[in-house]
Motif scaffolding. Structure first.
Motif: not given
Length: 140
Positions: A71-76, A103-108, A112-115
């Motif tokens: 499962n792909d997890k969001p950038l934290i 990085d815009i590619k990875d983020a899209k 993105v999730k904020i902790l």
């Protein structure tokens, strides 16, 4: 000088069982005599003699094509990183990329999730998914 040059031509692989002149022809064709490994294919579950519980049998049985897909997890991103943004700015993937935080590619691709590590010292309008603790801190 000539021995320093790289080899450009690789030798062809041996085609076994294609006649006597091929070097690995006739009878057993380099596979030895009898046994499971001399046959055309080896069963996926084959691990050796008397191994009843192979790796595949130990895995749970699941249906569908995507059973081994991670499962792909969001950038934290932590709250403290958002202090790099300008005061009163709207926080989106594009603004984070312009600030050089993600990085815009990875983020899209992953999102993105904020902790909630650190403290937010600026007033920002956040339009990204966040944890419950971050939402409480921002509202307070």
């Amino acid at each position: 000088m000539q021995n320093d040059l790289q080899k450009l031509v690789k030798p062809r692989h041996k085609r076994v069982g294609r006649g006597g002149g091929s070097g690995k022809g006739f009878h057993t064709a380099g596979r030895g005599q009898k046994g499971q490994k001399t046959r055309r294919t080896i069963n996926v579950l084959f691990e050796g003699y008397k191994v009843k519980k192979s790796l595949l049998r130990r895995l749970p049985m699941q249906r569908g094509r995507s059973k081994f897909k991670a499962n792909d997890k969001p950038l934290i991103i932590n709250l403290e990183v958002l202090n790099l943004m300008k005061d009163g700015e709207t926080v989106t993937i594009e603004t984070l990329a312009k600030a050089g935080i993600v990085d815009i590619k990875d983020a899209k691709r992953f999102g993105v999730k904020i902790l909630g590590k650190g403290e937010l010292k600026k007033k920002l309008k956040i339009e990204l998914p966040m944890s419950k603790s971050v939402a409480k801190r921002i509202n307070a």
